[in-house]
Design a protein around this motif. Structure first.
Motif, mmCIF file in Angstrom:
data_model
loop_
_atom_site.group_PDB
_atom_site.id
_atom_site.type_symbol
_atom_site.label_atom_id
_atom_site.label_comp_id
_atom_site.label_asym_id
_atom_site.label_seq_id
_atom_site.Cartn_x
_atom_site.Cartn_y
_atom_site.Cartn_z
ATOM 1 N N VAL A 88 3.078 -8.225 -4.104
ATOM 2 C CA VAL A 88 2.221 -7.410 -3.241
ATOM 3 C C VAL A 88 0.757 -7.780 -3.467
ATOM 4 C CG1 VAL A 88 1.637 -5.074 -2.532
ATOM 5 C CG2 VAL A 88 3.906 -5.547 -3.486
ATOM 6 N N PRO A 89 0.031 -8.201 -2.419
ATOM 7 C CA PRO A 89 -1.393 -8.502 -2.595
ATOM 8 C C PRO A 89 -2.183 -7.226 -2.883
ATOM 9 C CG PRO A 89 -0.777 -8.647 -0.276
ATOM 10 C CD PRO A 89 0.495 -8.455 -1.043
ATOM 11 N N PRO A 90 -3.337 -7.334 -3.523
ATOM 12 C CA PRO A 90 -4.088 -6.144 -3.942
ATOM 13 C C PRO A 90 -4.447 -5.188 -2.815
ATOM 14 C CG PRO A 90 -4.941 -8.100 -5.035
ATOM 15 C CD PRO A 90 -3.951 -8.589 -4.010
ATOM 16 N N GLY A 91 -4.723 -5.716 -1.621
ATOM 17 C CA GLY A 91 -5.171 -4.867 -0.527
ATOM 18 C C GLY A 91 -4.053 -4.266 0.305
ATOM 19 N N LEU A 92 -2.820 -4.381 -0.163
ATOM 20 C CA LEU A 92 -1.666 -3.819 0.545
ATOM 21 C C LEU A 92 -1.018 -2.752 -0.336
ATOM 22 C CD1 LEU A 92 0.238 -4.201 3.092
ATOM 23 C CD2 LEU A 92 1.676 -5.579 1.570
ATOM 24 N N ILE A 93 -0.803 -1.575 0.226
ATOM 25 C CA ILE A 93 -0.105 -0.502 -0.488
ATOM 26 C C ILE A 93 1.329 -0.467 0.015
ATOM 27 C CG2 ILE A 93 -0.002 1.973 -0.958
ATOM 28 C CD1 ILE A 93 -3.024 2.077 -0.519
ATOM 29 N N LEU A 94 2.270 -0.895 -0.822
ATOM 30 C CA LEU A 94 3.689 -0.924 -0.452
ATOM 31 C C LEU A 94 4.343 0.378 -0.894
ATOM 32 C CD1 LEU A 94 5.924 -2.850 0.717
ATOM 33 C CD2 LEU A 94 6.504 -3.331 -1.675
ATOM 34 N N LEU A 95 5.090 0.993 0.013
ATOM 35 C CA LEU A 95 5.725 2.281 -0.255
ATOM 36 C C LEU A 95 7.210 2.181 0.075
ATOM 37 C CD1 LEU A 95 3.013 4.404 1.582
ATOM 38 C CD2 LEU A 95 3.213 4.133 -0.899
ATOM 39 N N THR B 204 15.700 1.154 -3.862
ATOM 40 C CA THR B 204 16.121 0.604 -2.581
ATOM 41 C C THR B 204 15.854 1.639 -1.505
ATOM 42 O OG1 THR B 204 17.838 -0.781 -3.562
ATOM 43 C CG2 THR B 204 18.056 -0.282 -1.215
ATOM 44 N N GLY B 205 15.105 1.252 -0.485
ATOM 45 C CA GLY B 205 14.779 2.203 0.569
ATOM 46 C C GLY B 205 14.097 1.539 1.741
ATOM 47 N N ARG B 206 13.549 2.364 2.615
ATOM 48 C CA ARG B 206 12.861 1.879 3.816
ATOM 49 C C ARG B 206 11.433 1.457 3.444
ATOM 50 N NH1 ARG B 206 13.550 2.485 9.399
ATOM 51 N NH2 ARG B 206 15.307 3.926 9.130
ATOM 52 N N VAL B 207 11.010 0.315 3.956
ATOM 53 C CA VAL B 207 9.680 -0.198 3.652
ATOM 54 C C VAL B 207 8.631 0.525 4.496
ATOM 55 C CG1 VAL B 207 8.154 -2.218 3.723
ATOM 56 C CG2 VAL B 207 10.545 -2.474 3.015
ATOM 57 N N GLY B 208 7.625 1.051 3.804
ATOM 58 C CA GLY B 208 6.430 1.562 4.447
ATOM 59 C C GLY B 208 5.229 0.898 3.800
ATOM 60 N N PHE B 209 4.097 0.911 4.485
ATOM 61 C CA PHE B 209 2.917 0.297 3.871
ATOM 62 C C PHE B 209 1.641 0.797 4.538
ATOM 63 C CE2 PHE B 209 4.086 -2.658 7.307
ATOM 64 C CZ PHE B 209 2.877 -2.858 7.943
ATOM 65 N N LEU B 210 0.547 0.674 3.790
ATOM 66 C CA LEU B 210 -0.795 0.820 4.356
ATOM 67 C C LEU B 210 -1.524 -0.478 4.074
ATOM 68 C CD1 LEU B 210 -3.113 2.354 5.680
ATOM 69 C CD2 LEU B 210 -3.724 3.248 3.415
ATOM 70 N N ASP B 211 -1.849 -1.201 5.142
ATOM 71 C CA ASP B 211 -2.599 -2.443 5.024
ATOM 72 C C ASP B 211 -4.074 -2.087 5.139
ATOM 73 O OD1 ASP B 211 -3.772 -4.975 5.361
ATOM 74 O OD2 ASP B 211 -1.948 -5.772 6.265
ATOM 75 N N LEU B 212 -4.823 -2.307 4.077
ATOM 76 C CA LEU B 212 -6.224 -1.894 4.016
ATOM 77 C C LEU B 212 -7.160 -2.860 4.733
ATOM 78 C CD1 LEU B 212 -6.188 -0.863 0.255
ATOM 79 C CD2 LEU B 212 -6.335 0.708 2.196
ATOM 80 N N LEU B 213 -6.639 -3.935 5.276
ATOM 81 C CA LEU B 213 -7.498 -4.950 5.885
ATOM 82 C C LEU B 213 -8.039 -4.544 7.249
ATOM 83 C CD1 LEU B 213 -7.029 -8.763 5.920
ATOM 84 C CD2 LEU B 213 -7.245 -7.594 8.109
ATOM 85 N N TYR B 214 -7.242 -3.863 8.054
ATOM 86 C CA TYR B 214 -7.555 -3.731 9.478
ATOM 87 C C TYR B 214 -8.814 -2.925 9.765
ATOM 88 C CZ TYR B 214 -3.099 -5.764 10.857
ATOM 89 O OH TYR B 214 -2.051 -6.625 11.052
ATOM 90 N N GLU B 215 -9.628 -3.467 10.660
ATOM 91 C CA GLU B 215 -10.774 -2.756 11.203
ATOM 92 C C GLU B 215 -10.441 -2.129 12.551
ATOM 93 O OE1 GLU B 215 -13.614 -5.879 11.653
ATOM 94 O OE2 GLU B 215 -14.248 -5.857 9.549
#
Length: 428
Positions: A328-335, A356-367
């Motif tokens: 996981v890159p630093p700017g990605l929050i994997l949930l 083991t579960g469903r992938v969720g994420f917050l990508d901090l890059l997007y403007e």
């Protein structure tokens, strides 16, 4: 530890985006979230992966571009009011008008009948290109120009796959040395027309004349595609002693291998600086269980075989290490979430140190939009402090699969709620 910094960044981003994106504000108010203090606070704020195609299909089919623009605004940071939709003939022209107004909107293929519209800023595109440059080849080599690129897909069009092709051309390619499978632009209107006809066939409402015309078109396209693919494969094999970057699906790579056998080319007979990026889903394809091993054996041990985990909606891809794990890159929050996408999995859900579960994420890059998403993927995260490659932190196993591939219901709890928000917003 990165987690405290990630939470701080998530709160900072949330405080800004909640005032900019109507759907996010509505979702936060209904969930009672006014601050991000734990990763669980993010879960109610993640959009379902269907949100970017949640517009009523009638807007698309009937060319109600003003209403479609209003829907898009509910998910976008940028002010889209400068987009002129007067006289727009079809969806491809609609997207071009967005670009002309400075909004880098990308679409998905639309093979299901509806495309996703993903709003980017020009800054988003630059950041994604930089991220992919420094991530995609990690940890095996540094990207650099000079390779002939063989891209088994189109290179023109306002499409997320085309964007990746252009990014790889910028990061790896030699001047004028890109070979694409299809030189024609990928038009949303054509793909959508085909998907609509498939739907009419499934419903049994297509007329005999429509069916005959559709089948004739599909046969002609199939013949042309086979010829183009055969020519591209032969050129690739002709130039195998040059440094190449090869990007294709797994089935296409098996076709390259089979053609090489026909020509008497031995496995591993490639320039050692060649880079292979084989990717894509295999749903509906009759491939052998060891298709990856067969492809890798054909190219031999000397060339770099790169892999990432990601998706159209994710800017910061997760690169695959020497141990075959995704990091996981630093700017990605994997949930990792429960199947319904409503609860963050925790220590009590671990089995042998894995979640083991469903992938969720917050990508901090997007403007240009909110980067929080609940996907249709099931994955397993090894919670160990150290990966088998020796690097620290949890790592994702190379076993990711779509719930639909697993024969499991892909229902996400928040999807219906968000659709209700969209309908309410369009009726105002």
């Amino acid at each position: 530890m990165l987690d405290p910094l990630r939470l701080e960044a998530a709160q900072e981003l949330f405080a800004e985006r909640i005032e900019q994106i109507p759907l996010l504000k509505k979702r936060a108010q209904e969930a009672g979230i006014d601050r991000i203090e734990t990763f669980s606070d993010l879960v109610p704020l993640l959009f379902a992966h269907t949100v970017y195609k949640s517009y009523p299909k009638s807007l698309f089919d009937k060319g109600r571009w003003t209403q479609l623009l209003k829907w898009m605004q509910s998910l976008a940071v940028s002010d889209l009011s400068n987009v002129d939709v007067e006289g727009v003939a079809d969806v491809d022209e609609f997207v071009e008008r967005l670009w002309q107004a400075g909004h880098a909107v990308l679409t998905t293929s639309g093979s299901s009948g509806k495309v996703s519209f993903l709003v980017h800023t020009m800054g988003d595109r630059a950041l994604k290109t930089r991220h992919i440059k420094h991530t995609q080849a990690w940890p095996f080599l540094e990207p650099g120009p000079g390779r002939t690129i063989f891209w088994f897909g189109p290179m023109r069009g306002r499409n997320s796959a085309v964007e990746l092709a252009i990014t790889n051309e910028q990061n790896w390619g030699a001047e004028g040395e890109t070979r694409a499978l299809d030189e024609r632009p990928l038009l949303i209107s054509e793909v959508s027309k085909s998907a609509a006809m498939q739907q009419r066939l499934a419903e049994g409402v297509a007329t005999p004349d429509e069916i005959a015309e559709f089948e004739a078109e599909q046969k002609a396209k199939g013949r042309a595609s086979r010829q183009e693919l055969a020519a591209l494969i032969d050129e690739l094999l002709d130039r195998r002693h040059e440094p190449l970057l090869i990007y294709s699906g797994w089935a296409q790579q098996l076709m390259v291998r089979d053609r090489a056998r026909e020509r008497g080319i031995e496995p591993g007979d490639f320039h050692p600086d060649t880079v292979l990026m084989a990717a894509g889903g295999v749903k509906g394809l009759a491939l052998p269980d060891d298709y990856r091993d067969q492809v890798y054996a054909f190219y031999g041990p000397k060339i770099a075989k790169l892999g990432v985990y990601g998706m159209t909606e994710m800017a910061q891809l997760m690169p695959r290490c020497e141990a075959g794990r995704y990091h996981v890159p630093p700017g990605l929050i994997l949930l990792l979430l429960d199947q319904a996408g409503e609860r963050l999995l925790g220590k009590e859900d671990e089995v042998d140190g894995k979640l083991t579960g469903r992938v969720g994420f917050l990508d901090l890059l997007y403007e240009g939009r909110w980067g929080g998403l609940i996907t249709g993927d099931q994955a397993t995260l090894d919670m160990s402090d150290q990966c088998a490659c020796g690097r620290s932190g949890p790592s994702l196993l190379d076993t990711v699969a779509r719930y639909t591939q697993l024969g499991v219901d892909d229902h996400i709890g928040c999807a219906g709620t968000i659709d209700a928000y969209v309908r309410a917003g369009l009726s105002e």
